[in-house]
Enzyme design. Structure first.
Site, PDB file in Angstrom:
ATOM      1  N   GLU A 115       0.873  -1.173   0.000  1.00  0.00           N
ATOM      2  CA  GLU A 115       0.000   0.000   0.000  1.00  0.00           C
ATOM      3  C   GLU A 115       0.906   1.217   0.000  1.00  0.00           C
ATOM      4  O   GLU A 115       1.668   1.441   0.940  1.00  0.00           O
ATOM      5  CB  GLU A 115      -0.897   0.009   1.234  1.00  0.00           C
ATOM      6  N   CYS A 161      -3.977   7.122   5.563  1.00  0.00           N
ATOM      7  CA  CYS A 161      -3.813   6.800   4.147  1.00  0.00           C
ATOM      8  C   CYS A 161      -5.085   7.076   3.366  1.00  0.00           C
ATOM      9  O   CYS A 161      -5.049   7.179   2.140  1.00  0.00           O
ATOM     10  CB  CYS A 161      -3.387   5.352   3.974  1.00  0.00           C
TER      11      CYS A 161
END
Length: 520
Positions: free
Chosen positions: A252, A289
């Protein structure tokens, strides 16, 4: 010579007194030989992890031990990250919930995806042999801990929990921002392994940048999970692909998480959206995020109302401490570069908090016209993630201007649409077209909400097209276990030689599909 690893207080930028020179370093950076020994020790634990009940006991035991040590873990994590006790208390609860969730997944057994097709000599166009398929663990998994979630995406986090649930030993490369927290959590996991009758080295912890590189290159590492920056993740991804035997790398990396506010939504609730946006992009000092980093709002009076509400709410946001001085410096430089772009306006200026501690930053946002982002040029910087409490407001005049910006966006973890009541209930209209465009951009599409908040549940998907992630898998939710498994089919294998999971009579009581019919 051993390289010490120190615990640093981000509020002061100095080594923590209780973990500093007087007390000695938290750990030392692992050498190449130590990385090799760690991976080999973890690999030796692989056969023991075939015991599914023991794996479930490990996961539940780890959750319990983390909760028993919650006060110490949370205090240490706060001292190393400045995320605050309330936030970290919730994160520890989430981490324990993840571990118990994966224990339930192990108990249920559906993740093994057992499929049995009995032989059929009369099948057309060719006779069918006896075929039995299920999934087995890949092997040792390397986990790279995240800076912004010292628990839920780090040593005891979702990558580790899902890998252990799959039957894979784990070697974690600790994040340098919270080494003491990582040590505490690793001890809890290792104690839980022993209590469950598994080897202590079912989970191993390493420190050091070079150790992380050596880890992904080790021939006994079979897969890796990473949460972090695009440059760091891409370097490890490339190293994983360049191995003589490439391995899956589930990274990620970064995300803008675009938000589209339609004209109808702005007309109905501009103030509510503006206030909600401020709360979302400043949550956790903008270090999520899933922070909304690019917001497309309509031109005109209703869009102006939204911006005014956003201004009022953003001005009330308290200055905060970022996770470390490097991130703070990058945020200050990135904010200044965006503010300096010609034609950009700054109703609330982001940057260093001059009137408070030099370690703090203040939230803010910039506004730009959609026409400036429709083509490549100097404004491309606004299409890059800025880690911290900053967002970009893009004012669009019509559907064509909106579409031109969406066409330029990279892959994302999330994409959000704020719709008016009438268009939300209209099947096949412009709102449906908008959702189709957003679906192409992201792994999770939201309507009339905010992306900062990722529920741990079976239907969750936390991933997206590159550069949001390097694979199509999720790192949150029950299906995260799929990353660490591979299917194997046995053909015409004598019953006595079949794994118990694939034998007739279903001795383990597993969910499975037999001759096309789902059972249990």
């Amino acid at each position: 010579m051993a390289v010490p690893v120190w615990s640093v207080d981000p509020r002061t930028g100095k080594q923590r007194a209780e973990a500093g020179p007087a007390a000695g370093p938290v750990a030392t950076e692992a050498t190449a030989d130590q990385v090799d020994a760690a991976v080999r020790a973890a690999a030796a634990a692989l056969p023991a992890l075939a015991d599914r009940p023991a794996r479930a006991a490990l996961l539940r035991g780890a959750a319990g031990l983390l909760e028993e040590s919650a006060e110490e873990i949370i205090a240490t994590a706060d001292a190393e990250t400045a995320l605050g006790v309330p936030r970290l208390t919730g994160e520890l609860a989430r981490t324990a919930f993840q571990l118990r969730t994966f224990a339930d997944v192990v108990d249920e057994g559906a993740f093994l995806d057992v499929i049995i097709d009995h032989p059929d000599p009369d099948a057309k166009p060719i006779p069918r042999p006896d075929l039995r398929r299920y999934k087995i663990p890949l092997g040792v998994v390397a986990v790279y801990a995240a800076s912004n979630f010292p628990l839920a995406f780090s040593v005891p986090g979702g990558d580790t929990a899902s890998a252990l649930a799959a039957g894979c030993p784990v070697v974690v490369k600790a994040h340098p921002d919270h080494p003491a927290t990582s040590e505490l959590c690793a001890r809890a996991l290792r104690r839980a392994a022993v209590a469950a009758g598994l080897p202590e080295d079912t989970v191993v912890l390493l420190h050091g940048f070079q150790a992380g590189v050596d880890l992904v290159r080790h021939p006994l590492v079979s897969a890796a999970g990473f949460t972090g920056s695009i440059p760091g993740g891409r370097a490890l991804f490339d190293a994983a692909a360049a191995r003589p035997r490439p391995i899956p790398f589930h990274g990620e990396l970064g995300s803008l998480n675009p938000v589209v506010v339609t004209e109808a939504a702005a007309a109905e609730r501009a103030e509510q959206i503006g206030t909600g946006l401020a709360g979302s992009f400043t949550l956790g000092n903008g270090q999520f995020c899933t922070k909304p980093g690019l917001v497309l709002a309509p031109s005109g009076e209703d869009g102006d109302r939204l911006v005014r509400a956003l201004t009022g709410a953003a001005e009330q946001a308290a200055a905060g401490v970022l996770l470390d001085s490097r991130m703070r410096d990058n945020f200050v430089k990135g904010a200044a570069a965006r503010v300096a772009l010609p034609g950009v306006t700054t109703p609330v200026a982001p940057g260093a908090a001059d009137d408070l501690s030099e370690q703090r930053v203040r939230a803010g946002y910039v506004v730009v016209d959609a026409a400036d982002l429709s083509e490549q040029g100097a404004y491309d910087l606004l299409l890059e993630e800025c880690f911290g409490p900053l967002t970009v407001i893009v004012r669009y005049a019509d559907a064509a201007a909106l579409g031109a910006v969406l066409d330029r966006l990279p892959g994302n973890l999330t994409a959000t649409a704020h719709l008016g009541a009438a268009e939300a209930g209209e099947e096949g209209g412009p709102a449906a077209d908008l959702l189709r465009r957003l679906t192409a951009l992201a792994g999770r599409v939201l309507v009339n909400g905010w992306p900062t908040g990722v529920a741990v549940t079976g239907a969750q998907h936390h991933g997206g097209p590159y550069p949001a992630t390097t694979s199509t898998s999720t790192s949150v939710g029950a299906t995260a276990i799929e990353r660490w498994l591979r299917p194997v089919a046995y053909q015409d294998t004598p019953p006595a030689l079949l794994p118990p999971e694939l034998r007739d009579g279903n001795p383990l009581g597993l969910p499975r599909r037999v001759d096309g019919v789902q059972q249990l």
